[in-house]
Write a protein that holds these residues in place. Structure first.
Motif, PDB file in Angstrom:
ATOM      1  N   SER A   1       0.806  -1.105   0.028  1.00  0.00           N
ATOM      2  CA  SER A   1      -0.140   0.082   0.104  1.00  0.00           C
ATOM      3  C   SER A   1       0.878   1.242   0.075  1.00  0.00           C
ATOM      4  N   HIS A   2       1.745   1.337  -0.767  1.00  0.00           N
ATOM      5  CA  HIS A   2       2.549   2.569  -0.943  1.00  0.00           C
ATOM      6  C   HIS A   2       2.093   3.279  -2.343  1.00  0.00           C
ATOM      7  N   THR A   3       1.370   4.182  -1.799  1.00  0.00           N
ATOM      8  CA  THR A   3       0.738   4.913  -2.959  1.00  0.00           C
ATOM      9  C   THR A   3       1.226   6.546  -3.296  1.00  0.00           C
TER      10      THR A   3
ATOM     11  N   GLN B   1       5.703   5.951  -9.913  1.00  0.00           N
ATOM     12  CA  GLN B   1       6.429   6.772  -9.045  1.00  0.00           C
ATOM     13  C   GLN B   1       7.666   7.091  -9.518  1.00  0.00           C
TER      14      GLN B   1
END
Length: 192
Positions: free
Chosen positions: A66-68, A97
């Motif tokens: 869950s790295h957004t 990213q």
């Protein structure tokens, strides 16, 4: 007469005399280390250029839980052996990213990073540094002997002038990181 020919004749003349051999030995001993240091510096620059490329691929083939955030923080901790090579990753895209490269001196700031490269200069303190990061979804990287046994996720080594790496899959899983099977296949050793 070309300069190289004249220099060769002078060296041959000096080498034929006892004092000349001594002077030649002194001259060579002072001249060769500088050339050797230059070659060693060029080798180190190339080594860290390759390691920077590996770091990019390690990040690209790892998924964080869950790295957004649109920015992927890559931190360098310890003495900087990369020079400008690691800066080439600045703003480079990884999926949706972009990478932000930061040099960190304070261990309390390490938990703000998604990936950390620990340099050889901090190898003696690595176990303690890793204790503060236990369970956090941070890809830890190094190029130090026995770094994997100290809790590093991916450790690089130079073997026969090739960069190879080993992966501590157990640590990756405990921190919630998912390392691509493609990357696992390329590792020289995968620790469970």
């Amino acid at each position: 007469m070309p300069l190289l020919s004249r220099l060769t004749k002078c060296v041959e003349a000096l080498a034929s005399r006892r004092i000349g051999r001594l002077l030649l030995a002194v001259w060579l001993s002072y001249g060769l280390p500088a050339a050797h240091e230059t070659a060693r510096a060029d080798d180190a620059a190339l080594e860290y250029q390759v390691k920077a490329a590996f770091i990019y691929n390690f990040i690209a083939f790892t998924q964080w839980p869950s790295h957004t955030d649109p920015v992927m923080n890559l931190c360098l901790y310890g003495e900087d052996y990369f020079g400008h090579e690691i800066d080439k990753l600045q703003n480079k895209a990884v999926g949706t990213q972009s990478i932000r490269v930061s040099r960190i001196n304070n261990p309390e700031q390490l938990d703000q990073c998604q990936a950390i490269f620990f340099t050889k200069s901090v190898n003696d303190n690595l176990t303690e540094l890793m204790r503060h990061l236990t369970g956090k979804p941070i890809l830890t990287l190094a190029d130090s002997p026995s770094a994997v046994s100290k809790g590093i996720t991916i450790n690089m080594s130079l073997v026969n002038e090739k960069v190879v790496f080993e992966i501590n899959l157990g640590i990756a899983r405990k921190t919630g990181l998912d390392i691509s099977s493609k990357l696992l296949q390329l590792a020289v050793k995968v620790h469970q």
